[in-house]
Design a protein around this motif. Structure first.
Motif, PDB file in Angstrom:
ATOM      1  N   GLY A  38       0.816  -1.211   0.000  1.00  0.00           N
ATOM      2  CA  GLY A  38       0.000   0.000   0.000  1.00  0.00           C
ATOM      3  C   GLY A  38       0.849   1.260   0.000  1.00  0.00           C
ATOM      4  O   GLY A  38       0.539   2.233  -0.690  1.00  0.00           O
ATOM      5  N   VAL A  85       2.262   1.659  -3.471  1.00  0.00           N
ATOM      6  CA  VAL A  85       1.228   2.191  -4.373  1.00  0.00           C
ATOM      7  C   VAL A  85       1.106   3.696  -4.196  1.00  0.00           C
ATOM      8  O   VAL A  85       1.026   4.449  -5.172  1.00  0.00           O
ATOM      9  CB  VAL A  85      -0.128   1.495  -4.115  1.00  0.00           C
ATOM     10  N   GLY A  86       1.112   4.155  -2.944  1.00  0.00           N
ATOM     11  CA  GLY A  86       1.013   5.587  -2.688  1.00  0.00           C
ATOM     12  C   GLY A  86       2.191   6.371  -3.227  1.00  0.00           C
ATOM     13  O   GLY A  86       2.032   7.405  -3.882  1.00  0.00           O
ATOM     14  N   GLY A  98       2.160   6.348  -7.069  1.00  0.00           N
ATOM     15  CA  GLY A  98       1.139   7.254  -7.584  1.00  0.00           C
ATOM     16  C   GLY A  98       1.556   8.706  -7.502  1.00  0.00           C
ATOM     17  O   GLY A  98       1.282   9.503  -8.411  1.00  0.00           O
ATOM     18  N   ALA A 119      -7.062   9.708  -5.930  1.00  0.00           N
ATOM     19  CA  ALA A 119      -6.980   8.359  -6.502  1.00  0.00           C
ATOM     20  C   ALA A 119      -5.869   7.562  -5.826  1.00  0.00           C
ATOM     21  O   ALA A 119      -6.033   6.368  -5.546  1.00  0.00           O
ATOM     22  CB  ALA A 119      -6.744   8.436  -8.000  1.00  0.00           C
ATOM     23  N   VAL A 120      -4.759   8.207  -5.553  1.00  0.00           N
ATOM     24  CA  VAL A 120      -3.647   7.539  -4.880  1.00  0.00           C
ATOM     25  C   VAL A 120      -4.053   7.141  -3.465  1.00  0.00           C
ATOM     26  O   VAL A 120      -3.792   6.014  -3.031  1.00  0.00           O
ATOM     27  CB  VAL A 120      -2.401   8.456  -4.852  1.00  0.00           C
ATOM     28  N   ILE A 161      -7.081   6.634  -2.183  1.00  0.00           N
ATOM     29  CA  ILE A 161      -8.088   5.571  -2.177  1.00  0.00           C
ATOM     30  C   ILE A 161      -7.462   4.229  -2.526  1.00  0.00           C
ATOM     31  O   ILE A 161      -7.732   3.209  -1.883  1.00  0.00           O
ATOM     32  CB  ILE A 161      -9.235   5.917  -3.146  1.00  0.00           C
ATOM     33  N   GLY A 162      -6.605   4.204  -3.521  1.00  0.00           N
ATOM     34  CA  GLY A 162      -5.938   2.956  -3.909  1.00  0.00           C
ATOM     35  C   GLY A 162      -5.068   2.401  -2.804  1.00  0.00           C
ATOM     36  O   GLY A 162      -5.128   1.204  -2.483  1.00  0.00           O
ATOM     37  N   ALA A 163      -4.265   3.256  -2.187  1.00  0.00           N
ATOM     38  CA  ALA A 163      -3.396   2.804  -1.096  1.00  0.00           C
ATOM     39  C   ALA A 163      -4.219   2.338   0.103  1.00  0.00           C
ATOM     40  O   ALA A 163      -3.873   1.353   0.753  1.00  0.00           O
ATOM     41  CB  ALA A 163      -2.454   3.934  -0.687  1.00  0.00           C
ATOM     42  N   LEU A 196      -7.305   1.028   0.072  1.00  0.00           N
ATOM     43  CA  LEU A 196      -7.952  -0.244  -0.223  1.00  0.00           C
ATOM     44  C   LEU A 196      -6.961  -1.409  -0.275  1.00  0.00           C
ATOM     45  O   LEU A 196      -7.346  -2.548  -0.018  1.00  0.00           O
ATOM     46  CB  LEU A 196      -8.741  -0.151  -1.529  1.00  0.00           C
ATOM     47  N   VAL A 197      -5.713  -1.146  -0.610  1.00  0.00           N
ATOM     48  CA  VAL A 197      -4.700  -2.203  -0.584  1.00  0.00           C
ATOM     49  C   VAL A 197      -4.291  -2.504   0.855  1.00  0.00           C
ATOM     50  O   VAL A 197      -4.085  -3.652   1.226  1.00  0.00           O
ATOM     51  CB  VAL A 197      -3.468  -1.809  -1.429  1.00  0.00           C
ATOM     52  N   THR A 198      -4.188  -1.466   1.688  1.00  0.00           N
ATOM     53  CA  THR A 198      -3.698  -1.625   3.049  1.00  0.00           C
ATOM     54  C   THR A 198      -4.755  -2.166   4.008  1.00  0.00           C
ATOM     55  O   THR A 198      -4.435  -2.905   4.928  1.00  0.00           O
ATOM     56  CB  THR A 198      -3.176  -0.273   3.570  1.00  0.00           C
TER      57      THR A 198
END
Length: 64
Positions: free
Chosen positions: A26, A29-30, A33, A42-43, A45-47, A49-51
């Motif tokens: 996560g 990903v952050g 991004g 977007a960064v 939210i993605g991080a 949801l992965v974490t």
């Protein structure tokens, strides 16, 4: 308070952290991004949801 997102009555939202390896992914990903100049929301939210594991469950009605 308009356009505020709140859970409905009868819904349970559980947020639990995942294993440490997912936390590292996560973070990656952050950082990736931000490095490629993606939109910050977007960064984030993605991080997130992965974490974290997010589950939404409706309550079942009980007849009394």
């Amino acid at each position: 308070m308009e356009n505020t997102m709140v859970p409905r009555f009868g819904v349970t939202i559980d947020i639990t952290p995942r294993e440490p390896s997912f936390a590292v992914i996560g973070c990656v990903v952050g950082v990736l991004g931000i490095w490629v100049a993606a939109p910050p929301y977007a960064v984030a939210i993605g991080a997130f949801l992965v974490t974290f594991r997010v589950s939404v469950r409706p309550w079942k009605r009980r007849d009394i």
